[in-house]
Design an enzyme around this catalytic site. Structure first.
Site, PDB file in Angstrom:
ATOM      1  CB  CYS A 152      -9.650  22.445  20.230  1.00 20.79           C
ATOM      2  SG  CYS A 152      -9.912  24.054  19.492  1.00 20.79           S
ATOM      3  N   GLY A 196       0.855  -1.183   0.000  1.00 22.51           N
ATOM      4  CA  GLY A 196       0.000   0.000   0.000  1.00 22.51           C
ATOM      5  C   GLY A 196       0.887   1.228   0.000  1.00 22.51           C
ATOM      6  CE1 TYR A 252      -2.766   2.650   5.250  1.00 20.63           C
ATOM      7  CE2 TYR A 252      -0.403   2.886   4.887  1.00 20.63           C
ATOM      8  CZ  TYR A 252      -1.538   2.111   4.879  1.00 20.63           C
ATOM      9  OH  TYR A 252      -1.458   0.790   4.492  1.00 20.63           O
TER      10      TYR A 252
END
Ligand code: LLP
Length: 429
Positions: free
Chosen positions: A351, A284, A380
């Site tokens: 945050c 991948g 990813y």
């Protein structure tokens, strides 16, 4: 607005870092906005070709691990090159078929396949299931019997080998949820005759991701190869051996030293010498990571009480790898290199203190509005994105020799909340 310039030299890695696959990144950022994921088609094609060459002469098929980047345009590049896919969900099955990857080149891995996903995969005609538990094997038998089809299956072996990578992406230790022991797999083959609708004739192994050493790869291959020889001696035909993915890439120049694709291919040749069935590979990251960058702008510099923060308009929502795995990604401000150096904690606007791309990173001094390129984000990155803090999904752009195509437009706020509704229609179950 200036259009991104097509450079004379279409090479994907221009000498100038401000240019990727012949496209000027600053002009692209003005056009598409930031943050945005950018991928080089030329770089991906080169990556696809390399293992194809290295495996020459073997009956090998590359099944791209769709989870690394499942954008339809990326999947189409894989389809065009004749690759198959490794999927782990009904959603990935749908995306791969939608992108034109033929079902008979798709293998289905994962510990939590549901009856519905198995049924959909059988109906589509996937090549093979990488089975990870006895319960799954029984379910596969039941669902295939209901449909009166024969499902081809491989036993995913957990060889108890340490992949020497981050714990969260190690999959081949006996404490991990993946695969079964060789002892259990042996029982499956011995009792396999009871499986009327499953043809158990393959082995699969995948011990982890971002591996930078051949040693664990060799160790895992050795276990699988010994087991294949044992099974063959006992009269079982093993038509497919899937060696998984996991090859690491360079995220930190001068520090990460990836295994060469030729050495990797040699390790496979050596371990499986004499094997005349099909070999499957499931890379991948290796195919797409280094072909992608995340373009982001500096919102502001903040002098904290103890540290100096470079606040970007990208966040853990676009690239969660540093937050999740403390992963390093090289970063290059696309500014005049003669600026004095500064050391920053590079953060996003989300945050959470975990929304940190890097601590104590030294780079040319940045100002609000400067463009920063975060490297190695083709795998990813977008595929692990979220809309946390109600941040719409970023745009994704494919580059190809001086041209660009938006392959995911930036999500609108309406799209972000599509499917949500106020609680008007209360119902009893
Ligand atoms: N095959 C199977 C069965 C897998 O589980 C995976 C990845 C692959 C192939 C492809 O591995 P690759 O060649 O990409 O290393 N989100 C993490 C990586 C998780 C990988 C999960 N499985 C990261 O950002 O590092």
């Amino acid at each position: 607005m200036t259009a991104p310039t097509a450079h004379a030299d279409p090479a994907y890695a221009c000498a100038d870092e401000a240019c990727l696959d012949g496209v000027e990144l600053s002009a692209l950022a003005r056009r598409v906005g930031t943050p945005c994921h950018v991928y080089s088609a030329s770089a991906i094609r080169q990556r696809i070709e390399a293992p194809q060459k290295a495996l020459h002469g073997l009956d090998a098929r590359i099944c791209y691990a769709a989870k690394a980047n499942s954008n339809v345009a990326i999947l189409q590049l894989m389809a065009e090159a004749g690759l198959g896919a490794d999927i782990v969900s009904g959603g990935e099955l749908w995306c791969c078929l939608h992108a034109g990857i033929p079902a008979d080149r798709i293998v289905f891995s994962g510990v939590g396949k549901t009856a519905e996903e198995i049924a959909d995969a059988l109906d589509a005609g996937v090549a093979r299931f990488n089975v990870e538990s006895a319960d799954e094997l029984q379910l596969l038998q039941r669902v295939a019997a209901e449909r009166n089809v024969i499902a081809r299956a491989s036993a995913r072996i957990n060889p108890d080998v340490d992949a020497l990578t981050h714990a969260k992406i190690s999959t081949g230790k006996s404490e991990n949820k993946f695969g079964v022991s060789i002892d259990e797999a042996r029982d499956w083959f011995t009792n396999g005759t009871a499986l009327t609708h499953v043809q158990l004739d393959g082995l699969h192994v995948h011990i982890g991701s971002q591996m930078l050493s051949l040693d664990p790869i060799r160790a895992a291959l050795r276990r699988v190869s010994e087991f294949w020889r044992e099974l063959a001696a006992a009269g079982h035909t093993i038509r497919s051996i899937d060696v998984g993915g996991g090859l690491g890439v360079c995220y930190r120049a001068g520090h990460d030293h990836p295994v060469s694709i030729d050495d990797y291919a040699d390790a496979i040749r050596e371990a499986l010498a004499g094997y005349d069935g099909r070999i499957l590979l499931e890379p991948g990251r290796w195919l797409v990571a280094e072909a992608g960058v995340l373009l982001t702008r500096v919102i502001r510099i903040k002098r904290g009480q103890q540290r100096q923060f470079l606040i970007l308009d990208a966040a853990m929502t676009e690239l969660i790898r540093p937050s999740l795995y403390d992963a390093w990604h090289d970063m290059v401000p696309l500014v005049d290199k003669s600026r004095p150096l500064q050391t920053y904690d590079v953060v996003g606007p989300v945050c959470e203190t975990g929304d940190t791309f890097a601590r104590d990173r030294t780079m040319p001094e940045c100002k609000a509005g400067d463009l920063v390129m975060i490297k190695g984000t083709g795998a990813y990155g977008a595929s692990m994105a979220s809309t946390y803090n109600s941040r719409p999904l970023a745009a994704e752009v494919l580059l190809d020799q001086g041209r660009y195509a938006v392959v995911r437009r930036r999500q609108t706020l309406e799209e972000m909340v599509a499917g949500e509704q106020a609680a008007h229609d209360w119902e009893a179950t």
